[in-house]
Design an enzyme around this catalytic site. Sequence first.
Site, PDB file in Angstrom:
ATOM      1  CD  GLU A 199      -2.854   1.359   0.431  1.00 39.34           C
ATOM      2  OE1 GLU A 199      -2.457   1.502  -0.750  1.00 39.34           O
ATOM      3  OE2 GLU A 199      -4.035   1.478   0.762  1.00 39.34           O
TER       4      GLU A 199
ATOM      5  CG  ASP B   3      -5.435   8.871   6.466  1.00 43.48           C
ATOM      6  OD1 ASP B   3      -4.676   9.697   6.955  1.00 43.48           O
ATOM      7  OD2 ASP B   3      -6.638   9.122   6.279  1.00 43.48           O
TER       8      ASP B   3
ATOM      9  CB  ILE C 108       1.537  13.950   1.560  1.00 48.69           C
ATOM     10  CG1 ILE C 108       1.044  12.534   1.863  1.00 48.69           C
ATOM     11  CG2 ILE C 108       2.107  14.584   2.816  1.00 48.69           C
ATOM     12  CD1 ILE C 108       2.149  11.551   1.963  1.00 48.69           C
TER      13      ILE C 108
HETATM   14  P1  IMP Z   1      -7.295   4.818   4.780  1.00 51.47           P
HETATM   15  O1  IMP Z   1      -8.384   3.875   4.356  1.00 51.47           O
HETATM   16  O2  IMP Z   1      -7.869   6.002   5.540  1.00 51.47           O
HETATM   17  O3  IMP Z   1      -6.173   4.152   5.542  1.00 51.47           O
HETATM   18  O4  IMP Z   1      -6.694   5.495   3.508  1.00 51.47           O
HETATM   19  C1  IMP Z   1      -5.999   4.817   2.620  1.00 51.47           C
HETATM   20  C2  IMP Z   1      -5.997   5.420   1.245  1.00 51.47           C
HETATM   21  O5  IMP Z   1      -6.337   6.800   1.213  1.00 51.47           O
HETATM   22  C3  IMP Z   1      -4.586   5.343   0.716  1.00 51.47           C
HETATM   23  O6  IMP Z   1      -4.399   4.162   0.009  1.00 51.47           O
HETATM   24  C4  IMP Z   1      -4.485   6.547  -0.171  1.00 51.47           C
HETATM   25  O7  IMP Z   1      -4.859   6.184  -1.476  1.00 51.47           O
HETATM   26  C5  IMP Z   1      -5.455   7.531   0.397  1.00 51.47           C
HETATM   27  N1  IMP Z   1      -4.749   8.548   1.218  1.00 51.47           N
HETATM   28  C6  IMP Z   1      -4.579   8.553   2.562  1.00 51.47           C
HETATM   29  N2  IMP Z   1      -3.891   9.624   2.967  1.00 51.47           N
HETATM   30  C7  IMP Z   1      -3.590  10.319   1.849  1.00 51.47           C
HETATM   31  C8  IMP Z   1      -2.851  11.538   1.602  1.00 51.47           C
HETATM   32  O8  IMP Z   1      -2.318  12.226   2.507  1.00 51.47           O
HETATM   33  N3  IMP Z   1      -2.750  11.905   0.298  1.00 51.47           N
HETATM   34  C9  IMP Z   1      -3.293  11.205  -0.728  1.00 51.47           C
HETATM   35  N4  IMP Z   1      -3.983  10.061  -0.545  1.00 51.47           N
HETATM   36  C10 IMP Z   1      -4.132   9.631   0.734  1.00 51.47           C
HETATM   37 MG    MG Z   2      -3.972   3.810  -1.829  1.00 48.38          MG
END
Ligand code: IMP
Ligand code: MG
Length: 178
Positions: free
Chosen positions: A102, A106, A156
């Site tokens: 990945e 986040d 970012i």
């Molecule tokens: P999560 O499900 O919140 O863990 O987010 C995961 C997905 O969100 C990642 O695979 C990224 O594609 C996108 N993402 C999370 N943070 C960022 C960021 O700061 N910039 C751009 N994409 C992000």
């Molecule tokens: Mg992603």
Amino acid sequence: MNTVKIKDKEFAINIPSGEIQEFVQHVADQINHDLCNDNPLFVIILNGSFMFAGDLFKKVNFPCEISFIKLSSYVGTESTSEVKTLIGINENIKGRKIVIVEDIIDTGITIDHLLNQFKKIGPSEIKIATLLFKPNAFQKNFKIDYIGKKIPNDFIIGYGLDYDGYGRNLPDIYKIVS
Ligand code: IMP
Ligand code: MG
């Protein structure tokens, strides 16, 4: 380029490509050490991980199988709790060691969703490798086996990561400034 503007937002350079290559090498070293005898199937999550995966697998030095899936959860600069599978897995993962690759973890919702899907099929083990991790945003409790770099809760772009589809081609990582 120290700053870039994409649509309504401005971004400043945050992690230069040289530093990215150092921690990608570190992840590759750990994977080479831990998994070289395990015949794992690497599952790369598109779109964001394409650049990380491209660099990482040039540094992985044992024969391995690599596949791609496409998930989506982010809208603009916010994670949403709804994860969509846009392209699924073709390979049979039953009884197999899987390594999810990945770009960034986040909230953890995306990977948590994928882990639940995969576990139903019954792989022998699932490991997780991520380029970046935002520990202060993390809401889940799965173990992350390989982390390139931990970063604060800033939005970012660059090195595969996008804002509304743009910025993925930047070789450095940029942080939002306004
Ligand atoms: P999560 O499900 O919140 O863990 O987010 C995961 C997905 O969100 C990642 O695979 C990224 O594609 C996108 N993402 C999370 N943070 C960022 C960021 O700061 N910039 C751009 N994409 C992000
Ligand atoms: Mg992603």
